[in-house]
Write an enzyme that holds these catalytic residues in place. Structure first.
Site, PDB file in Angstrom:
ATOM      1  N   LYS A 146       0.853  -1.158   0.040  1.00  0.00           N
ATOM      2  CA  LYS A 146      -0.060   0.189   0.070  1.00  0.00           C
ATOM      3  C   LYS A 146       0.952   1.177  -0.216  1.00  0.00           C
ATOM      4  O   LYS A 146       1.826   1.226   0.590  1.00  0.00           O
ATOM      5  CB  LYS A 146      -0.900  -0.016   1.164  1.00  0.00           C
ATOM      6  CG  LYS A 146      -2.033   1.197   1.158  1.00  0.00           C
ATOM      7  CD  LYS A 146      -2.785   0.773   2.681  1.00  0.00           C
ATOM      8  CE  LYS A 146      -4.141   1.806   2.603  1.00  0.00           C
ATOM      9  NZ  LYS A 146      -4.975   1.486   3.826  1.00  0.00           N
ATOM     10  N   SER A 201      -9.832   1.366   2.639  1.00  0.00           N
ATOM     11  CA  SER A 201      -9.060   2.064   1.903  1.00  0.00           C
ATOM     12  C   SER A 201      -7.973   1.327   1.091  1.00  0.00           C
ATOM     13  O   SER A 201      -7.348   2.125   0.221  1.00  0.00           O
ATOM     14  CB  SER A 201      -8.370   3.120   2.583  1.00  0.00           C
ATOM     15  OG  SER A 201      -7.413   2.468   3.722  1.00  0.00           O
ATOM     16  N   SER A 228     -10.003  -1.154   6.720  1.00  0.00           N
ATOM     17  CA  SER A 228      -9.584  -0.969   5.492  1.00  0.00           C
ATOM     18  C   SER A 228      -8.725  -2.056   4.944  1.00  0.00           C
ATOM     19  O   SER A 228      -8.153  -2.250   3.730  1.00  0.00           O
ATOM     20  CB  SER A 228      -8.707   0.177   5.291  1.00  0.00           C
ATOM     21  OG  SER A 228      -9.500   1.340   5.181  1.00  0.00           O
TER      22      SER A 228
HETATM   23  N1  GLN Z   1     -13.503   3.356   6.089  1.00  0.00           N
HETATM   24  C1  GLN Z   1     -13.074   3.811   7.320  1.00  0.00           C
HETATM   25  C2  GLN Z   1     -12.585   5.220   7.334  1.00  0.00           C
HETATM   26  O1  GLN Z   1     -12.848   5.955   6.225  1.00  0.00           O
HETATM   27  C3  GLN Z   1     -11.775   2.934   7.800  1.00  0.00           C
HETATM   28  C4  GLN Z   1     -10.719   3.275   6.798  1.00  0.00           C
HETATM   29  C5  GLN Z   1      -9.424   2.430   7.368  1.00  0.00           C
HETATM   30  O2  GLN Z   1      -9.421   1.278   8.137  1.00  0.00           O
HETATM   31  N2  GLN Z   1      -8.255   3.144   7.013  1.00  0.00           N
HETATM   32  O3  GLN Z   1     -12.142   5.929   8.165  1.00  0.00           O
END
Ligand code: GLN
Length: 474
Positions: free
Chosen positions: A69, A144, A168
């Site tokens: 990532k 994400s 995510s």
């Molecule tokens: N979807 C969640 C957010 O927008 C989790 C994102 C994540 O785990 N990085 O914060």
């Protein structure tokens, strides 16, 4: 060997170990696939295989290349966290976990697309455009860690690293029909991960199967003197072998929300519960009375931490710097131009929650709710081995479908966020299809129970027999 990219990472590592496969040839095969990717899954792809890759046959990860990532710092390689404010940023050092994996024989293949600073559930918040879901390219791959998930599901990377703050890793794994493990908080060093919410951020594997997740995770763990929240895992992580679930109890939250949840997701969840029973496991009900406040608490705490972590992006040290007459104007313009709308929204939410008049009412209260959620899980694990839910309430949605509705997007993490707040490990495995799109099954366990979670997931994986081939066609 014909198509070496058809092998799982473990199979490829074994073939390298026996001399049937050359690690450089493997790297080149993936490099070519990643370079030809049409899903916008990558932000950078290596130009050549590392020197000497073929000479190191004895390494535990076999030379099987790794997609990472974007938010992991990689020395001399763009690390932009999906943000324009870090465009062109080349870190002078590499994140501990990436370094450890390379040393164990998983060299860097590529960097993957993501939501900006890991804020999002669809990868649409990336400054570099959305990644696409290989099952249906008109749909989001989740987020994400959407690029990592799309890459592994499409087969252009054997395995990948993601990070999970509120879902995510697990949610994009569910959306793309692959496996995603969110480890116990602290079991993997965060050093060199561009921070979103430090008390929640955790790196973990996205893989084609549970065995690969165990193999990659086994080389990720361990205390790092450069991350004071990291610690040694009490157990050596083993490759899973369980075929049965005898003697294990799986808890379903008594107030599990099914309203607003895709009926196909609910049906697959119920089928998987029957499979658990067929394998000798027991289904029970658990009470998690405060879990329903998880999303609300998270959207105070995560933005609060983000507003503090993101204060460092001011045009002075990294990436973008706007032209301006005065220093203050330069800060303001850089942040105005460099951050996308979701990041700005979170910074505003976070600074508001932390402001002196509101600190107790919002931040303090959310912290107390977080503790109560953690206690709920402690109490639950006195009676059951695991807590199970669907990973996400819906299958992958159409690009743009939820972009104008941040709250609808936030609710997609209903089932993943409470576990993050409690710092616990959880895995998502594919457990079927709804409307020809993958659904995910989530298994959470007590802190440091990864071996047990992986074993249970492995037994179920064999019984489910999920067919991932539709994701490999893109
Ligand atoms: N979807 C969640 C957010 O927008 C989790 C994102 C994540 O785990 N990085 O914060």
């Amino acid at each position: 060997m014909s198509d070496v990219t058809a092998l799982t990472a473990k199979q490829a590592a074994d073939a390298v170990a026996t001399g049937d496969l050359d690690a450089t040839e493997l790297f080149e095969a993936y490099r070519a696939k990643a370079a030809a990717d049409a899903l916008n899954a990558y932000t950078w792809v290596a130009e050549t295989a590392p020197d000497g890759l073929s000479d190191n046959k004895g390494l535990p990860l076999g030379g099987v290349p790794l997609a990472v990532k974007d938010l992991f710092c990689t020395e001399g390689v763009p690390s932009q966290s999906g943000s324009k404010i870090l465009e062109g940023y080349l870190p002078p050092y590499t994140a501990t976990v990436v370094e450890r994996l390379a040393a164990a024989g998983a060299p860097l293949l590529a960097k993957t697309n993501q939501d900006e600073f890991a804020m999002g559930s669809s990868n649409e918040n990336s400054a570099y455009g959305p990644a696409l879901n290989p099952w249906d390219t008109t749909r989001i791959p989740g987020g994400s860690s959407g690029g990592s998930a799309a890459a592994v599901a499409a087969g252009s990377a054997p395995w990948a690293l993601g990070t999970d703050t509120g879902g995510s890793i697990r949610q994009p794994a569910a959306m793309t029909g692959i496996v995603g493990l969110k480890p116990t908080y602290g079991s993997v060093s965060r050093y060199g991960m561009i921070a979103f919410a430090s008390s929640l951020d955790q790196a973990g594997p996205l893989t084609r199967d549970v065995t690969d997740a165990a193999l990659l995770y086994s080389k990720m763990t361990g205390r790092d003197p450069r991350d004071s929240t990291s610690l040694e895992h009490p157990e050596q992580i083993a490759l899973p072998t369980a075929q049965r679930l005898d003697g294990l109890t799986f808890g379903v939250p008594s107030d599990l929300q099914t309203e607003g949840v895709d009926p196909g997701v609910v049906a697959r969840f119920e089928e998987t519960q029957r499979l658990i029973e067929e394998l000798g496991g027991r289904i029970a009900t658990v009470e998690l009375p405060h879990a329903k406040y998880g999303v609300s608490a998270y959207y105070v705490l995560a933005p609060a931490e983000a507003s503090s972590n993101l204060a460092r992006f001011d045009g002075v040290r990294y990436g973008l710097r706007a032209e301006a007459e005065t220093l203050l104007e330069m800060y303001t313009k850089t942040r105005h131009d460099g951050f996308g709308p979701e990041v700005k929204r979170r910074i505003m939410l976070g600074t508001y929650a932390l402001s002196s008049g509101y600190y107790d009412a919002y931040y303090g209260k959310a912290q107390r709710v977080r503790t109560m959620i953690a206690q709920d899980y402690n109490n639950a694990f006195a009676g059951v081995d695991f807590v199970i839910t669907p990973t996400a309430p819906n299958v992958a949605w159409k690009l743009g479908e939820k972009s104008d509705d941040p709250l609808a997007m936030y609710l997609e993490d209903l089932f993943t966020i409470p576990i993050s707040l409690a710092g616990l490990p959880a895995i998502s495995i594919p457990n079927g299809l709804s409307d020809n799109l993958p659904t995910g099954f989530q298994i959470a366990g007590p802190a440091f129970s990864e071996n047990k979670v992986l074993d249970a997931a492995f037994a179920l994986e064999q019984a489910i027999g999920f067919d991932a081939s539709n994701g490999r066609t893109a």
